[in-house]
Write a protein that holds these residues in place. Structure first.
Motif, PDB file in Angstrom:
ATOM      1  N   VAL A  61       0.849  -1.177   0.000  1.00 17.38           N
ATOM      2  CA  VAL A  61       0.000   0.000   0.000  1.00 17.38           C
ATOM      3  C   VAL A  61       0.888   1.231   0.000  1.00 17.38           C
ATOM      4  N   LYS A  62       0.704   2.084  -0.985  1.00 20.80           N
ATOM      5  CA  LYS A  62       1.429   3.351  -1.051  1.00 20.80           C
ATOM      6  C   LYS A  62       0.593   4.390  -0.303  1.00 20.80           C
ATOM      7  N   LEU A  63       1.200   5.043   0.684  1.00 14.31           N
ATOM      8  CA  LEU A  63       0.527   6.087   1.453  1.00 14.31           C
ATOM      9  C   LEU A  63       0.945   7.448   0.898  1.00 14.31           C
ATOM     10  N   PHE A  64      -0.054   8.287   0.575  1.00 15.70           N
ATOM     11  CA  PHE A  64       0.231   9.568  -0.057  1.00 15.70           C
ATOM     12  C   PHE A  64       0.124  10.754   0.905  1.00 15.70           C
ATOM     13  N   LYS A  65      -0.561  10.577   2.039  1.00 15.60           N
ATOM     14  CA  LYS A  65      -0.702  11.665   3.011  1.00 15.60           C
ATOM     15  C   LYS A  65      -0.148  11.200   4.351  1.00 15.60           C
ATOM     16  N   VAL A  66       1.142  11.325   4.489  1.00 15.11           N
ATOM     17  CA  VAL A  66       1.820  10.877   5.707  1.00 15.11           C
ATOM     18  C   VAL A  66       2.290  12.092   6.497  1.00 15.11           C
ATOM     19  N   PRO A  67       2.491  11.983   7.784  1.00 13.12           N
ATOM     20  CA  PRO A  67       2.358  10.792   8.616  1.00 13.12           C
ATOM     21  C   PRO A  67       0.903  10.522   8.991  1.00 13.12           C
ATOM     22  N   ILE A  68       0.628   9.258   9.283  1.00 19.05           N
ATOM     23  CA  ILE A  68      -0.704   8.834   9.713  1.00 19.05           C
ATOM     24  C   ILE A  68      -0.635   8.570  11.215  1.00 19.05           C
ATOM     25  N   THR A  69      -1.499   9.233  11.958  1.00 18.77           N
ATOM     26  CA  THR A  69      -1.482   9.100  13.417  1.00 18.77           C
ATOM     27  C   THR A  69      -2.770   8.530  13.986  1.00 18.77           C
ATOM     28  N   ASP A  70      -3.792   8.343  13.146  1.00 17.43           N
ATOM     29  CA  ASP A  70      -5.079   7.822  13.622  1.00 17.43           C
ATOM     30  C   ASP A  70      -5.606   6.818  12.602  1.00 17.43           C
ATOM     31  N   ILE A  71      -5.552   5.528  12.961  1.00 18.10           N
ATOM     32  CA  ILE A  71      -6.045   4.500  12.043  1.00 18.10           C
ATOM     33  C   ILE A  71      -6.716   3.378  12.828  1.00 18.10           C
ATOM     34  N   LYS A  72      -7.865   2.978  12.341  1.00 23.13           N
ATOM     35  CA  LYS A  72      -8.595   1.851  12.920  1.00 23.13           C
ATOM     36  C   LYS A  72      -8.761   0.800  11.826  1.00 23.13           C
ATOM     37  N   VAL A  73      -8.807  -0.463  12.246  1.00 24.40           N
ATOM     38  CA  VAL A  73      -8.969  -1.566  11.305  1.00 24.40           C
ATOM     39  C   VAL A  73     -10.135  -2.423  11.782  1.00 24.40           C
ATOM     40  N   ASN A  74     -11.105  -2.641  10.888  1.00 25.84           N
ATOM     41  CA  ASN A  74     -12.208  -3.541  11.184  1.00 25.84           C
ATOM     42  C   ASN A  74     -11.905  -4.862  10.497  1.00 25.84           C
ATOM     43  N   LEU A  75     -11.874  -5.940  11.274  1.00 27.12           N
ATOM     44  CA  LEU A  75     -11.580  -7.281  10.774  1.00 27.12           C
ATOM     45  C   LEU A  75     -12.827  -8.135  10.922  1.00 27.12           C
ATOM     46  N   ALA A  76     -13.240  -8.781   9.836  1.00 25.82           N
ATOM     47  CA  ALA A  76     -14.461  -9.590   9.872  1.00 25.82           C
ATOM     48  C   ALA A  76     -14.246 -10.890   9.113  1.00 25.82           C
ATOM     49  N   LEU A  77     -14.718 -11.968   9.698  1.00 25.27           N
ATOM     50  CA  LEU A  77     -14.664 -13.278   9.059  1.00 25.27           C
ATOM     51  C   LEU A  77     -16.081 -13.653   8.664  1.00 25.27           C
ATOM     52  N   TYR A 127       2.779   6.544  11.130  1.00 27.63           N
ATOM     53  CA  TYR A 127       3.281   5.804   9.974  1.00 27.63           C
ATOM     54  C   TYR A 127       3.601   6.800   8.871  1.00 27.63           C
ATOM     55  N   ASP A 128       4.820   6.733   8.376  1.00 26.38           N
ATOM     56  CA  ASP A 128       5.237   7.680   7.344  1.00 26.38           C
ATOM     57  C   ASP A 128       5.879   6.963   6.152  1.00 26.38           C
ATOM     58  N   HIS A 129       5.522   5.703   5.970  1.00 25.44           N
ATOM     59  CA  HIS A 129       6.068   4.929   4.852  1.00 25.44           C
ATOM     60  C   HIS A 129       5.012   3.963   4.324  1.00 25.44           C
ATOM     61  N   ASP A 130       5.280   3.379   3.180  1.00 22.16           N
ATOM     62  CA  ASP A 130       4.353   2.420   2.577  1.00 22.16           C
ATOM     63  C   ASP A 130       4.206   1.192   3.472  1.00 22.16           C
ATOM     64  N   LEU A 131       3.050   0.527   3.372  1.00 27.04           N
ATOM     65  CA  LEU A 131       2.780  -0.673   4.162  1.00 27.04           C
ATOM     66  C   LEU A 131       2.949  -1.898   3.279  1.00 27.04           C
ATOM     67  N   LEU A 132       3.595  -2.893   3.820  1.00 30.22           N
ATOM     68  CA  LEU A 132       3.943  -4.074   3.048  1.00 30.22           C
ATOM     69  C   LEU A 132       3.568  -5.332   3.833  1.00 30.22           C
ATOM     70  N   VAL A 133       2.831  -6.230   3.189  1.00 25.49           N
ATOM     71  CA  VAL A 133       2.571  -7.568   3.724  1.00 25.49           C
ATOM     72  C   VAL A 133       3.197  -8.512   2.704  1.00 25.49           C
ATOM     73  N   ASP A 134       4.143  -9.328   3.159  1.00 25.29           N
ATOM     74  CA  ASP A 134       4.975 -10.063   2.214  1.00 25.29           C
ATOM     75  C   ASP A 134       4.903 -11.569   2.404  1.00 25.29           C
ATOM     76  N   LYS A 135       4.496 -12.264   1.371  1.00 24.15           N
ATOM     77  CA  LYS A 135       4.545 -13.716   1.255  1.00 24.15           C
ATOM     78  C   LYS A 135       3.926 -14.461   2.442  1.00 24.15           C
ATOM     79  N   VAL A 136       2.659 -14.189   2.697  1.00 20.77           N
ATOM     80  CA  VAL A 136       1.919 -14.918   3.730  1.00 20.77           C
ATOM     81  C   VAL A 136       1.452 -16.234   3.105  1.00 20.77           C
TER      82      VAL A 136
END
Length: 179
Positions: A61-77, A127-136
């Motif tokens: 994920v490329k982040l274009f408006k950094v730094p990010i100081t407020d982020i929530k994640v909703n996870l659902a199965l 967060y002030d850089h791109d996010l990477l999830v690698d080879k799960v």
């Protein structure tokens, strides 16, 4: 008396057979959507098959408006049954707090171990850089989920909504079959 003994033996044999059965998870698809392309975009979001038994997923994920100081994640199965229906988990996590206090909850602690092993999301906000999830791989998921928790067979969707500053910015959905 003899019928009771035979029934007990049958139950023990059946339980022994159940404990030796191992589920197999197969990743079938991944979909990533950027709801706010000015804020973030997916450089790649892929499921790669190396051979019949080895697949992995990766995303960046490329982040274009950094730094990010407020982020929530909703996870659902969700489990597929006439469409995808809620199944077992639907939680929202304050990602900054989660990264600051990773062992505050056992489920959240497990997710932290996952992120430390497979991504660069291993420090607190900002967060002030791109996010990477690698080879799960499915091996990782099988080891930590299906061998510990008894899951029914079927088709599943794991969806994550990424919400920054109260606005939905991105969605990533991973589809899998458990047999």
């Amino acid at each position: 008396m003899r019928v009771g003994f035979i029934l007990q033996v049958q139950v023990i044999v059946a339980l022994g057979a159940l404990t030796s059965v191992h589920s197999k998870l197969e990743l079938t698809n991944i979909k990533c959507i950027s709801h706010d392309p000015d804020f973030a975009g997916f450089e790649y979001c892929l499921l790669k098959s190396i051979n019949r038994s080895y697949k992995y997923l990766s995303l960046k994920v490329k982040l274009f408006k950094v730094p990010i100081t407020d982020i929530k994640v909703n996870l659902a199965l969700a489990k597929k049954s006439s469409g995808y229906n809620p199944f077992l988990y639907n939680i929202t996590v304050d990602a900054c707090r989660f990264l600051k206090y990773p062992k505050s909850n056992p489920v959240i602690g497990y997710m932290y171990d996952f992120f430390r092993a497979h991504s660069n999301m291993n420090h607190t906000c900002p967060y002030d850089h791109d996010l990477l999830v690698d080879k799960v791989t499915t091996n990782f998921i099988n080891k930590h989920v299906t061998e510990v928790l008894p899951f029914p067979e079927g088709e599943f969707r794991f969806r994550s909504h990424w919400i920054a500053y109260g606005i939905l910015r991105a969605t990533a959905s991973v589809y899998a079959t458990l047999s």
